[in-house]
Write an enzyme that holds these catalytic residues in place. Structure first.
Site, PDB file in Angstrom:
ATOM      1  N   ASP A   6     -10.101  -3.868  -6.881  1.00  0.00           N
ATOM      2  CA  ASP A   6      -8.987  -3.268  -6.145  1.00  0.00           C
ATOM      3  C   ASP A   6      -7.965  -2.697  -7.141  1.00  0.00           C
ATOM      4  O   ASP A   6      -7.537  -3.399  -8.067  1.00  0.00           O
ATOM      5  CB  ASP A   6      -8.346  -4.405  -5.328  1.00  0.00           C
ATOM      6  CG  ASP A   6      -7.400  -3.923  -4.262  1.00  0.00           C
ATOM      7  OD1 ASP A   6      -7.507  -2.767  -3.846  1.00  0.00           O
ATOM      8  OD2 ASP A   6      -6.556  -4.741  -3.828  1.00  0.00           O
ATOM      9  N   HIS A   7      -7.576  -1.450  -6.972  1.00  0.00           N
ATOM     10  CA  HIS A   7      -6.544  -0.828  -7.817  1.00  0.00           C
ATOM     11  C   HIS A   7      -6.811  -0.918  -9.314  1.00  0.00           C
ATOM     12  O   HIS A   7      -5.910  -1.275 -10.096  1.00  0.00           O
ATOM     13  CB  HIS A   7      -5.159  -1.416  -7.516  1.00  0.00           C
ATOM     14  CG  HIS A   7      -4.684  -1.112  -6.134  1.00  0.00           C
ATOM     15  ND1 HIS A   7      -4.251   0.129  -5.746  1.00  0.00           N
ATOM     16  CD2 HIS A   7      -4.616  -1.901  -5.029  1.00  0.00           C
ATOM     17  CE1 HIS A   7      -3.930   0.101  -4.462  1.00  0.00           C
ATOM     18  NE2 HIS A   7      -4.157  -1.109  -3.995  1.00  0.00           N
ATOM     19  N   ALA A  34      -2.853  -2.583   4.864  1.00  0.00           N
ATOM     20  CA  ALA A  34      -3.151  -2.599   6.299  1.00  0.00           C
ATOM     21  C   ALA A  34      -2.975  -3.969   6.952  1.00  0.00           C
ATOM     22  O   ALA A  34      -3.541  -4.230   8.012  1.00  0.00           O
ATOM     23  CB  ALA A  34      -4.570  -2.083   6.517  1.00  0.00           C
ATOM     24  N   SER A  35      -2.181  -4.828   6.346  1.00  0.00           N
ATOM     25  CA  SER A  35      -1.918  -6.114   7.010  1.00  0.00           C
ATOM     26  C   SER A  35      -0.977  -5.924   8.185  1.00  0.00           C
ATOM     27  O   SER A  35      -0.109  -5.046   8.162  1.00  0.00           O
ATOM     28  CB  SER A  35      -1.311  -7.107   6.009  1.00  0.00           C
ATOM     29  OG  SER A  35      -2.340  -7.687   5.226  1.00  0.00           O
ATOM     30  N   SER A  46      -8.258  -7.942  -7.307  1.00  0.00           N
ATOM     31  CA  SER A  46      -7.287  -7.107  -8.026  1.00  0.00           C
ATOM     32  C   SER A  46      -7.348  -7.458  -9.513  1.00  0.00           C
ATOM     33  O   SER A  46      -7.946  -8.465  -9.906  1.00  0.00           O
ATOM     34  CB  SER A  46      -5.874  -7.348  -7.495  1.00  0.00           C
ATOM     35  OG  SER A  46      -5.441  -8.645  -7.880  1.00  0.00           O
ATOM     36  N   ILE A  53      -7.084  -5.897   3.414  1.00  0.00           N
ATOM     37  CA  ILE A  53      -6.195  -6.942   3.949  1.00  0.00           C
ATOM     38  C   ILE A  53      -6.009  -8.036   2.904  1.00  0.00           C
ATOM     39  O   ILE A  53      -6.967  -8.712   2.526  1.00  0.00           O
ATOM     40  CB  ILE A  53      -6.791  -7.534   5.245  1.00  0.00           C
ATOM     41  CG1 ILE A  53      -6.913  -6.435   6.302  1.00  0.00           C
ATOM     42  CG2 ILE A  53      -5.921  -8.692   5.763  1.00  0.00           C
ATOM     43  CD1 ILE A  53      -7.816  -6.771   7.453  1.00  0.00           C
ATOM     44  N   ASP A  54      -4.799  -8.176   2.451  1.00  0.00           N
ATOM     45  CA  ASP A  54      -4.462  -9.237   1.507  1.00  0.00           C
ATOM     46  C   ASP A  54      -3.286 -10.060   2.041  1.00  0.00           C
ATOM     47  O   ASP A  54      -3.377 -11.274   2.217  1.00  0.00           O
ATOM     48  CB  ASP A  54      -4.119  -8.619   0.140  1.00  0.00           C
ATOM     49  CG  ASP A  54      -3.941  -9.670  -0.937  1.00  0.00           C
ATOM     50  OD1 ASP A  54      -4.106 -10.868  -0.644  1.00  0.00           O
ATOM     51  OD2 ASP A  54      -3.624  -9.311  -2.093  1.00  0.00           O
ATOM     52  N   SER A  55      -2.186  -9.373   2.354  1.00  0.00           N
ATOM     53  CA  SER A  55      -0.968 -10.096   2.745  1.00  0.00           C
ATOM     54  C   SER A  55      -1.178 -11.006   3.953  1.00  0.00           C
ATOM     55  O   SER A  55      -0.645 -12.122   4.003  1.00  0.00           O
ATOM     56  CB  SER A  55       0.167  -9.109   3.047  1.00  0.00           C
ATOM     57  OG  SER A  55       0.480  -8.394   1.878  1.00  0.00           O
TER      58      SER A  55
HETATM   59  P1  13P Z   1      -1.653  -5.601   2.387  1.00  0.00           P
HETATM   60  O1  13P Z   1      -0.575  -5.976   1.443  1.00  0.00           O
HETATM   61  O2  13P Z   1      -1.110  -4.875   3.576  1.00  0.00           O
HETATM   62  O3  13P Z   1      -2.513  -6.751   2.799  1.00  0.00           O
HETATM   63  O4  13P Z   1      -2.613  -4.551   1.629  1.00  0.00           O
HETATM   64  C1  13P Z   1      -3.578  -5.010   0.734  1.00  0.00           C
HETATM   65  C2  13P Z   1      -4.191  -3.918  -0.048  1.00  0.00           C
HETATM   66  O5  13P Z   1      -4.049  -2.739   0.221  1.00  0.00           O
HETATM   67  C3  13P Z   1      -5.017  -4.311  -1.197  1.00  0.00           C
HETATM   68  O6  13P Z   1      -5.429  -3.205  -1.934  1.00  0.00           O
HETATM   69  O1  G3H Z   2      -2.769  -4.041  -3.388  1.00  0.00           O
HETATM   70  C1  G3H Z   2      -2.509  -5.100  -3.929  1.00  0.00           C
HETATM   71  C2  G3H Z   2      -3.235  -6.336  -3.506  1.00  0.00           C
HETATM   72  O2  G3H Z   2      -2.591  -6.930  -2.416  1.00  0.00           O
HETATM   73  C3  G3H Z   2      -3.428  -7.256  -4.664  1.00  0.00           C
HETATM   74  O3  G3H Z   2      -2.259  -7.910  -4.988  1.00  0.00           O
HETATM   75  O4  G3H Z   2      -2.090  -7.513  -7.443  1.00  0.00           O
HETATM   76  O5  G3H Z   2      -0.831  -9.389  -6.343  1.00  0.00           O
HETATM   77  O6  G3H Z   2      -3.314  -9.518  -6.601  1.00  0.00           O
HETATM   78  P1  G3H Z   2      -2.115  -8.633  -6.452  1.00  0.00           P
HETATM   79 ZN    ZN Z   3      -4.055  -1.580  -1.997  1.00  0.00          ZN
END
Ligand code: 13P
Ligand code: G3H
Ligand code: ZN
Length: 326
Positions: free
Chosen positions: A96-97, A230-231, A59, A272-274
């Site tokens: 990401d984003h 998607a966590s 990210s 999947i991050d969370s």
């Molecule tokens: P979670 O917070 O569900 O893991 O999603 C992560 C995500 O979409 C990162 O772009």
């Molecule tokens: O979609 C967001 C991701 O979980 C990244 O999170 O911006 O806190 O690194 P972050």
């Molecule tokens: Zn995301």
């Protein structure tokens, strides 16, 4: 600014071929977020041992936390580490984003093999214009681009949305055609973070909007769809966190069955991050509570890394179906 490098020189690959195979094989490629050494080690180890292709996901926040130059060499290190383990899994490095053209360009220039431009908070027309600009630059460098239509609730870096707006399937063809994106993130009821649904105890989370997903699939046959947020927010980690001094009331995620169902269709990438954050936090809390005398970070970070490896193997084997597909 770091010197310009192509992802090809780092041994990374872009996501387009990965998605084609995932679409044909009825599975999804895992995109795991990372910010530090233990996370990237765990991702490489688990994906090498399960023979899964993988997207290393960064990210904007992770990029400033880890440092853009350091990240490039972490990705290079991930490729070398996998090869050293005798594994030749495909590895992509993905932004990401991304929220601006400049950020996406900087990532293309510093060795990313794929970028997301998230214009979902703009108007449809502005989203198209911004995404198109990123696609033109990225494709000139053979880098893949993910766009987004529809808004997920929760925090996406500095952008926070209280409520989600589902993707409108009637917009997807025009968006894909006018932007030239290689994959599309859609909003079907998932959200970012560990508190995805407000439900009372014993109640099931609402099902994802598979009707929207199916309509997008029908309108874009064979086109890779991405699922963010998607966590699954596994209860065992939430319970451990609460047991060992944390406070996470009402944390709930997307069921693994629903993710499996999505992965069998057009969903080719699952973010999947969370879940990783929860596994790390739960193991560190538990380790510290059980070993109050310990102050060597390798001990508690090592415990977290071991748990993260277990979690990722489980995801690849039982949820995404990506194990053995490298
Ligand atoms: P979670 O917070 O569900 O893991 O999603 C992560 C995500 O979409 C990162 O772009
Ligand atoms: O979609 C967001 C991701 O979980 C990244 O999170 O911006 O806190 O690194 P972050
Ligand atoms: Zn995301």
């Amino acid at each position: 600014m770091a010197e310009k490098v192509s992802y090809k020189e780092l041994g990374l690959i872009d996501t387009r071929e990965m998605f084609k195979r995932a679409m044909d094989g009825g599975y999804a490629i895992p995109a795991y977020n990372f910010n530090n050494l233990e996370q990237i080690q765990a991702i490489v180890t688990a994906c090498s041992e399960t023979g899964s292709p993988v997207i290393l996901q960064v990210s904007k926040g992770a990029r400033s936390y880890a440092d853009e130059t350091m990240l490039r060499y972490m990705a290079l290190g991930a490729v070398k580490m996998a090869r050293h383990k005798g594994s030749d899994i495909p590895i992509a490095l993905h932004l990401d984003h991304g929220d601006t053209f400049e950020l996406c360009k900087a990532c293309v220039d510093s060795g990313f093999s794929s970028v997301m431009i998230d214009g979902s908070h703009h108007s449809f027309e502005e989203n198209i214009a911004l995404t198109r600009k990123v696609v033109e630059y990225a494709h000139d460098h053979d880098v893949a681009v993910e766009g987004e239509l529809g808004v997920l609730a929760g925090i996406e870096d500095e952008v926070e949305a209280e409520t989600s707006t589902y993707t409108k399937p009637e917009e997807v063809e025009e968006f894909v055609q006018k932007t030239g994106v290689d994959s599309l993130a859609i909003s079907i009821g998932t959200s970012h973070g560990a508190y995805k649904f407000k439900i009372t105890e014993g109640e099931e989370p609402p099902p994802l909007r598979f009707d929207i997903l199916e309509e997008c699939e029908r309108r874009l046959p064979g086109f890779p769809i991405v699922l963010h947020g998607a966590s699954s927010v596994l209860p065992k980690y939430v319970e451990l966190i609460n047991q060992y001094g944390g406070r996470m009331e009402g944390a709930v995620g997307v069921s693994e069955e629903q993710l499996r169902r999505a992965a069998k269709g057009a969903v080719c990438k699952i973010n999947i991050d969370s879940d990783g954050r929860l596994a790390v936090t739960a193991s560190i809390r538990e380790y510290m509570a059980k070993h109050p005398e310990e102050f060597d970070p390798r001990k508690y970070l090592g415990a977290a890394r071991t748990e993260l490896i277990k979690l990722i193997k489980h995801k690849n084997e039982k949820v995404l179906g990506s194990a053995g597909r490298a």
